[in-house]
Design a protein around this motif. Structure first.
Motif, PDB file in Angstrom:
ATOM      1  N   TRP A  38       0.822  -1.209   0.000  1.00  0.00           N
ATOM      2  CA  TRP A  38       0.000   0.000   0.000  1.00  0.00           C
ATOM      3  C   TRP A  38       0.854   1.256   0.000  1.00  0.00           C
ATOM      4  O   TRP A  38       0.470   2.274  -0.570  1.00  0.00           O
ATOM      5  CB  TRP A  38      -0.998   0.008   1.153  1.00  0.00           C
ATOM      6  N   VAL A  39       2.049   1.205   0.605  1.00  0.00           N
ATOM      7  CA  VAL A  39       2.944   2.364   0.609  1.00  0.00           C
ATOM      8  C   VAL A  39       3.475   2.616  -0.798  1.00  0.00           C
ATOM      9  O   VAL A  39       3.520   3.756  -1.266  1.00  0.00           O
ATOM     10  CB  VAL A  39       4.103   2.165   1.610  1.00  0.00           C
ATOM     11  N   VAL A  40       3.850   1.560  -1.498  1.00  0.00           N
ATOM     12  CA  VAL A  40       4.334   1.688  -2.869  1.00  0.00           C
ATOM     13  C   VAL A  40       3.242   2.267  -3.756  1.00  0.00           C
ATOM     14  O   VAL A  40       3.485   3.189  -4.546  1.00  0.00           O
ATOM     15  CB  VAL A  40       4.821   0.320  -3.412  1.00  0.00           C
ATOM     16  N   VAL A  41       2.008   1.769  -3.622  1.00  0.00           N
ATOM     17  CA  VAL A  41       0.886   2.280  -4.407  1.00  0.00           C
ATOM     18  C   VAL A  41       0.672   3.760  -4.098  1.00  0.00           C
ATOM     19  O   VAL A  41       0.527   4.585  -5.001  1.00  0.00           O
ATOM     20  CB  VAL A  41      -0.404   1.471  -4.135  1.00  0.00           C
ATOM     21  N   PHE A  42       0.678   4.119  -2.828  1.00  0.00           N
ATOM     22  CA  PHE A  42       0.488   5.501  -2.402  1.00  0.00           C
ATOM     23  C   PHE A  42       1.548   6.406  -3.024  1.00  0.00           C
ATOM     24  O   PHE A  42       1.250   7.457  -3.579  1.00  0.00           O
ATOM     25  CB  PHE A  42       0.523   5.563  -0.873  1.00  0.00           C
ATOM     26  N   GLU A  43       2.812   5.986  -2.957  1.00  0.00           N
ATOM     27  CA  GLU A  43       3.897   6.791  -3.517  1.00  0.00           C
ATOM     28  C   GLU A  43       3.798   6.886  -5.037  1.00  0.00           C
ATOM     29  O   GLU A  43       4.065   7.939  -5.617  1.00  0.00           O
ATOM     30  CB  GLU A  43       5.250   6.219  -3.101  1.00  0.00           C
ATOM     31  N   ASN A  44       3.403   5.801  -5.690  1.00  0.00           N
ATOM     32  CA  ASN A  44       3.242   5.821  -7.143  1.00  0.00           C
ATOM     33  C   ASN A  44       2.130   6.765  -7.592  1.00  0.00           C
ATOM     34  O   ASN A  44       2.129   7.236  -8.726  1.00  0.00           O
ATOM     35  CB  ASN A  44       2.987   4.415  -7.686  1.00  0.00           C
ATOM     36  N   LEU A  45       1.166   7.025  -6.705  1.00  0.00           N
ATOM     37  CA  LEU A  45       0.097   7.978  -7.013  1.00  0.00           C
ATOM     38  C   LEU A  45       0.511   9.416  -6.700  1.00  0.00           C
ATOM     39  O   LEU A  45      -0.271  10.336  -6.874  1.00  0.00           O
ATOM     40  CB  LEU A  45      -1.172   7.638  -6.213  1.00  0.00           C
ATOM     41  N   GLY A  46       1.738   9.604  -6.253  1.00  0.00           N
ATOM     42  CA  GLY A  46       2.216  10.946  -5.961  1.00  0.00           C
ATOM     43  C   GLY A  46       2.074  11.339  -4.515  1.00  0.00           C
ATOM     44  O   GLY A  46       2.265  12.506  -4.170  1.00  0.00           O
ATOM     45  N   GLY A  47       1.711  10.391  -3.650  1.00  0.00           N
ATOM     46  CA  GLY A  47       1.504  10.697  -2.248  1.00  0.00           C
ATOM     47  C   GLY A  47       2.811  10.986  -1.533  1.00  0.00           C
ATOM     48  O   GLY A  47       3.825  10.348  -1.777  1.00  0.00           O
ATOM     49  N   LYS A  48       2.767  11.993  -0.676  1.00  0.00           N
ATOM     50  CA  LYS A  48       3.908  12.363   0.159  1.00  0.00           C
ATOM     51  C   LYS A  48       3.352  12.695   1.530  1.00  0.00           C
ATOM     52  O   LYS A  48       2.224  13.168   1.640  1.00  0.00           O
ATOM     53  CB  LYS A  48       4.602  13.591  -0.412  1.00  0.00           C
ATOM     54  N   PRO A  49       4.128  12.490   2.575  1.00  0.00           N
ATOM     55  CA  PRO A  49       3.645  12.867   3.912  1.00  0.00           C
ATOM     56  C   PRO A  49       3.194  14.327   3.924  1.00  0.00           C
ATOM     57  O   PRO A  49       3.902  15.204   3.444  1.00  0.00           O
ATOM     58  CB  PRO A  49       4.871  12.652   4.805  1.00  0.00           C
ATOM     59  N   GLY A  50       1.991  14.563   4.439  1.00  0.00           N
ATOM     60  CA  GLY A  50       1.462  15.915   4.513  1.00  0.00           C
ATOM     61  C   GLY A  50       0.886  16.438   3.213  1.00  0.00           C
ATOM     62  O   GLY A  50       0.396  17.549   3.149  1.00  0.00           O
ATOM     63  N   ASN A  51       0.972  15.659   2.139  1.00  0.00           N
ATOM     64  CA  ASN A  51       0.462  16.101   0.841  1.00  0.00           C
ATOM     65  C   ASN A  51      -0.042  14.893   0.081  1.00  0.00           C
ATOM     66  O   ASN A  51       0.433  14.588  -1.002  1.00  0.00           O
ATOM     67  CB  ASN A  51       1.568  16.814   0.053  1.00  0.00           C
ATOM     68  N   ARG A  85      -6.410  -2.062  -6.811  1.00  0.00           N
ATOM     69  CA  ARG A  85      -6.865  -3.329  -7.399  1.00  0.00           C
ATOM     70  C   ARG A  85      -5.719  -4.048  -8.097  1.00  0.00           C
ATOM     71  O   ARG A  85      -5.582  -5.264  -7.989  1.00  0.00           O
ATOM     72  CB  ARG A  85      -8.015  -3.085  -8.373  1.00  0.00           C
ATOM     73  N   ALA A  86      -4.902  -3.302  -8.836  1.00  0.00           N
ATOM     74  CA  ALA A  86      -3.765  -3.902  -9.536  1.00  0.00           C
ATOM     75  C   ALA A  86      -2.788  -4.543  -8.557  1.00  0.00           C
ATOM     76  O   ALA A  86      -2.136  -5.528  -8.882  1.00  0.00           O
ATOM     77  CB  ALA A  86      -3.046  -2.846 -10.389  1.00  0.00           C
ATOM     78  N   ALA A  87      -2.721  -3.988  -7.346  1.00  0.00           N
ATOM     79  CA  ALA A  87      -1.842  -4.543  -6.317  1.00  0.00           C
ATOM     80  C   ALA A  87      -2.514  -5.655  -5.529  1.00  0.00           C
ATOM     81  O   ALA A  87      -1.932  -6.215  -4.605  1.00  0.00           O
ATOM     82  CB  ALA A  87      -1.394  -3.429  -5.360  1.00  0.00           C
ATOM     83  N   GLY A  88      -3.764  -5.994  -5.868  1.00  0.00           N
ATOM     84  CA  GLY A  88      -4.473  -7.072  -5.188  1.00  0.00           C
ATOM     85  C   GLY A  88      -5.059  -6.668  -3.848  1.00  0.00           C
ATOM     86  O   GLY A  88      -5.343  -7.526  -3.014  1.00  0.00           O
ATOM     87  N   LEU A  89      -5.237  -5.368  -3.630  1.00  0.00           N
ATOM     88  CA  LEU A  89      -5.755  -4.881  -2.350  1.00  0.00           C
ATOM     89  C   LEU A  89      -7.235  -4.532  -2.452  1.00  0.00           C
ATOM     90  O   LEU A  89      -7.749  -4.224  -3.522  1.00  0.00           O
ATOM     91  CB  LEU A  89      -4.978  -3.628  -1.924  1.00  0.00           C
ATOM     92  N   LYS A  90      -7.915  -4.569  -1.324  1.00  0.00           N
ATOM     93  CA  LYS A  90      -9.309  -4.131  -1.244  1.00  0.00           C
ATOM     94  C   LYS A  90      -9.348  -2.609  -1.369  1.00  0.00           C
ATOM     95  O   LYS A  90      -8.366  -1.923  -1.100  1.00  0.00           O
ATOM     96  CB  LYS A  90      -9.942  -4.550   0.080  1.00  0.00           C
ATOM     97  N   VAL A  91     -10.521  -2.087  -1.745  1.00  0.00           N
ATOM     98  CA  VAL A  91     -10.664  -0.651  -1.960  1.00  0.00           C
ATOM     99  C   VAL A  91     -11.598  -0.058  -0.917  1.00  0.00           C
ATOM    100  O   VAL A  91     -12.726  -0.518  -0.746  1.00  0.00           O
ATOM    101  CB  VAL A  91     -11.211  -0.366  -3.371  1.00  0.00           C
ATOM    102  N   GLY A  92     -11.123   0.959  -0.222  1.00  0.00           N
ATOM    103  CA  GLY A  92     -11.939   1.690   0.734  1.00  0.00           C
ATOM    104  C   GLY A  92     -11.892   3.172   0.431  1.00  0.00           C
ATOM    105  O   GLY A  92     -10.881   3.689  -0.043  1.00  0.00           O
ATOM    106  N   LEU A  93     -13.007   3.849   0.666  1.00  0.00           N
ATOM    107  CA  LEU A  93     -13.078   5.289   0.454  1.00  0.00           C
ATOM    108  C   LEU A  93     -13.461   5.990   1.750  1.00  0.00           C
ATOM    109  O   LEU A  93     -14.315   5.512   2.485  1.00  0.00           O
ATOM    110  CB  LEU A  93     -14.124   5.629  -0.625  1.00  0.00           C
TER     111      LEU A  93
END
Length: 161
Positions: free
Chosen positions: A4-17, A55-63
């Motif tokens: 999930w961290v890799v997915v988050f970073e690949n989406l442009g996620g950064k701490p605080g942003n 989904r591509a990473a095989g994870l469940k999706v929550g909003l």
């Protein structure tokens, strides 16, 4: 590193942003969603990318959906002060939730927050839950809508300590 961290970073996620310059979702609904809509070529929308990546990473999706909208005066005024604006606000909330749960395939969890200071009746929670269950029958809904026994799948917070 957890997936999930890799997915988050690949989406442009950064701490605080977490969202960077991405828009949340394009939206066909009126009202507050319009403020989230992209208007220039090349903008991307976080929810669609997030759902696809998880989904591509095989994870469940929550909003996560914050009912509190600090930009909308009707949220603060409530139905007692401005019934028409508050009802328009609630209609926008319902429309946005419907759009999120019908535009991205199967969603496993929806996590509400910020229902205070309004009641379940003011949020029209029973109606909202019924619509959610129609669109996503297997979804987990937390209990921040203050719906209690209205939903047989009620989720209660547990406290430790």
């Amino acid at each position: 590193m957890p997936t999930w961290v890799v997915v988050f970073e690949n989406l442009g996620g950064k701490p605080g942003n977490a969202l960077g310059a991405k828009m949340v979702f394009p939206g066909d609904t009126s009202g507050t969603v319009d403020l989230l809509r992209g208007t220039t070529a090349g903008q991307s929308y976080f929810v669609g990318e997030y759902v696809e990546a998880f989904r591509a990473a095989g994870l469940k999706v929550g909003l996560y959906y914050s009912l509190a909208d600090w930009r909308i005066p009707a949220y603060f005024a409530g139905p007692e002060s401005d019934a028409e604006s508050f009802e328009n606000f609630i209609a926008d909330v319902h429309a946005q939730v419907a759009e999120l749960l019908s535009g991205y395939g199967k969603i496993d969890v929806i996590w509400f927050d910020g229902a205070w200071p309004h009641t379940a009746a003011q949020w029209r929670s029973a109606e909202l839950v019924k619509m959610i269950r129609t669109l996503q029958p297997e979804i987990l809904i937390n209990n921040r809508l203050d719906r209690g026994a209205q939903d047989p799948h009620d989720h209660r917070r547990r406290h430790i300590g």
